[in-house]
Design an enzyme around this catalytic site. Structure first.
Site, PDB file in Angstrom:
ATOM      1  N   ALA A   1       0.920  -1.132   0.168  1.00 45.40           N
ATOM      2  CA  ALA A   1       0.107  -0.158  -0.082  1.00 45.40           C
ATOM      3  C   ALA A   1       0.822   1.282   0.052  1.00 45.40           C
ATOM      4  O   ALA A   1       0.164   2.303   0.167  1.00 45.40           O
ATOM      5  CB  ALA A   1      -0.824   0.059   1.189  1.00 45.40           C
ATOM      6  N   THR A   2       2.074   1.097  -0.045  1.00 42.91           N
ATOM      7  CA  THR A   2       2.872   2.387  -0.107  1.00 42.91           C
ATOM      8  C   THR A   2       3.512   2.887  -1.075  1.00 42.91           C
ATOM      9  O   THR A   2       4.117   3.970  -1.281  1.00 42.91           O
ATOM     10  CB  THR A   2       4.444   1.935   0.847  1.00 42.91           C
ATOM     11  OG1 THR A   2       4.969   0.966   0.187  1.00 42.91           O
ATOM     12  CG2 THR A   2       3.522   1.517   2.402  1.00 42.91           C
ATOM     13  N   SER A   3       3.222   2.525  -2.431  1.00 48.90           N
ATOM     14  CA  SER A   3       3.223   2.945  -3.699  1.00 48.90           C
ATOM     15  C   SER A   3       2.396   2.542  -4.875  1.00 48.90           C
ATOM     16  O   SER A   3       1.714   1.700  -4.447  1.00 48.90           O
ATOM     17  CB  SER A   3       4.814   2.543  -3.961  1.00 48.90           C
ATOM     18  OG  SER A   3       4.936   1.200  -4.138  1.00 48.90           O
ATOM     19  N   GLY A   4       2.329   3.256  -5.870  1.00 50.80           N
ATOM     20  CA  GLY A   4       1.753   2.830  -7.185  1.00 50.80           C
ATOM     21  C   GLY A   4       0.158   2.510  -6.805  1.00 50.80           C
ATOM     22  O   GLY A   4      -0.413   3.288  -6.300  1.00 50.80           O
TER      23      GLY A   4
ATOM     24  N   SER B   1      -3.121  -9.798 -12.823  1.00 50.71           N
ATOM     25  CA  SER B   1      -2.565  -9.087 -14.446  1.00 50.71           C
ATOM     26  C   SER B   1      -3.161  -9.885 -15.556  1.00 50.71           C
ATOM     27  O   SER B   1      -3.140 -11.199 -15.720  1.00 50.71           O
ATOM     28  CB  SER B   1      -0.965  -8.971 -14.300  1.00 50.71           C
ATOM     29  OG  SER B   1      -0.750  -8.765 -15.463  1.00 50.71           O
TER      30      SER B   1
ATOM     31  N   TYR C   1       6.722 -13.339 -13.408  1.00 51.48           N
ATOM     32  CA  TYR C   1       5.732 -12.558 -13.244  1.00 51.48           C
ATOM     33  C   TYR C   1       4.037 -12.775 -13.487  1.00 51.48           C
ATOM     34  O   TYR C   1       3.129 -13.060 -12.958  1.00 51.48           O
ATOM     35  CB  TYR C   1       5.804 -11.072 -13.872  1.00 51.48           C
ATOM     36  CG  TYR C   1       4.938 -10.334 -13.316  1.00 51.48           C
ATOM     37  CD1 TYR C   1       5.017  -9.556 -12.404  1.00 51.48           C
ATOM     38  CD2 TYR C   1       3.690  -9.569 -14.254  1.00 51.48           C
ATOM     39  CE1 TYR C   1       3.771  -8.555 -11.724  1.00 51.48           C
ATOM     40  CE2 TYR C   1       2.991  -8.928 -14.045  1.00 51.48           C
ATOM     41  CZ  TYR C   1       3.069  -8.300 -12.784  1.00 51.48           C
ATOM     42  OH  TYR C   1       1.947  -7.434 -12.343  1.00 51.48           O
TER      43      TYR C   1
END
Length: 269
Positions: free
Chosen positions: A15-18, A142, A167
């Site tokens: 939750a800290t980026s993007g 994704s 990925y």
């Protein structure tokens, strides 16, 4: 108007980026309590936490965990249980791009598989006692999973490693987990492709542009809050879509589940 469920306690990983930070900003305006996870020490992300606390009424709790260590995932689940006896929504958003060269986690597993998939399943299993029947688990996947296959005989990608392969197959595993566990979990569980989003994760693997993190965050929140999304659904942004053919194979889903539980056995308690 699309119906939404009012969130009470939300756990959001990565939750800290993007996309994760964008989703957190939206959820802070409506949740009662928002537990945000990241890899950073709390002083490093203090400005974000201040923004979240100013964005709305939610009680903001930060918990640090490095998903390269599954012991950290167990500790994160324990931290959540210390804060609340109920989790209405769990969003498994934390993820990493495929490493340029194959590497293993501190636990000896292919690192992308562990961070993007095994950690999400482990956290979900550890938090299940806190999730009510009306709750929901969201796996952030994704659309790359549509071109992937998962070789159950080579889960650690020892034979043919490529960053995009690592990925995409980790995201395929997430969708397969959501589809299978819809018949076994009492809370709902869904998977969502948040869009092609311009983040460092995208650019680490693909030389393309994308939509803003706020666009991806909005799609994740929609998957978490829309009351009309059935358990086991795969959302392509906001549209229910067919997942990859391998995901639709029940024999594969069961085989992946057995493999996953075997790999996670030391941490399941």
């Amino acid at each position: 108007m699309t119906p939404h469920r009012p969130p009470a306690t939300v756990v959001l990983t990565g939750a800290t980026s993007g996309i994760g930070a964008a989703a957190a900003r939206r959820l802070a305006g409506s949740a009662g309590r928002l537990l945000v996870h990241g890899r950073e020490d709390e002083p490093e992300i203090r400005p974000l936490l201040d923004q979240l606390r100013a964005a709305g009424p939610a009680e903001i709790v930060y918990a640090r965990a490095d998903f390269d260590r599954l012991d950290d995932v167990v500790d994160l689940a324990d931290r959540v249980a210390d804060v609340t006896d109920r989790v209405d929504i769990l969003v498994n958003n934390a993820g990493r791009p495929g490493a340029p060269r194959r590497r293993t986690s501190e636990d000896g597993y292919e690192a992308t598989l562990q961070t993007n998939y095994l950690a999400a399943v482990l956290l979900t299993e550890r938090l299940l006692p806190l999730l009510p029947p009306s709750g929901r688990v969201v796996h952030v996947s994704s659309a790359t999973h549509l071109s992937a296959t998962f070789d159950l005989d080579d889960p650690q990608l020892r034979r043919a490693y490529a960053p995009t392969t690592a990925y995409a197959r980790s995201k395929l595993a997430l969708v397969a987990h959501a589809v299978r566990q819809a018949a076994h979990y009492r809370p709902a569980i869904v998977a969502v492709h948040p869009g092609v989003i311009s983040t460092p994760l995208l650019h680490a693997m693909f030389a393309i542009g994308g939509d803003s993190p706020s666009h991806g965050g909005a799609n994740v929140v929609e998957a978490a809050l829309r009351a009309d999304v059935p358990s086991g659904a795969y959302l392509d942004e906001r549209r229910i879509a067919d997942p990859a053919p391998q995901v639709r194979d029940a024999t594969f889903r069961d085989g992946l589940h057995r493999l996953t539980m075997s790999l996670l056995a030391p941490w399941l308690g």
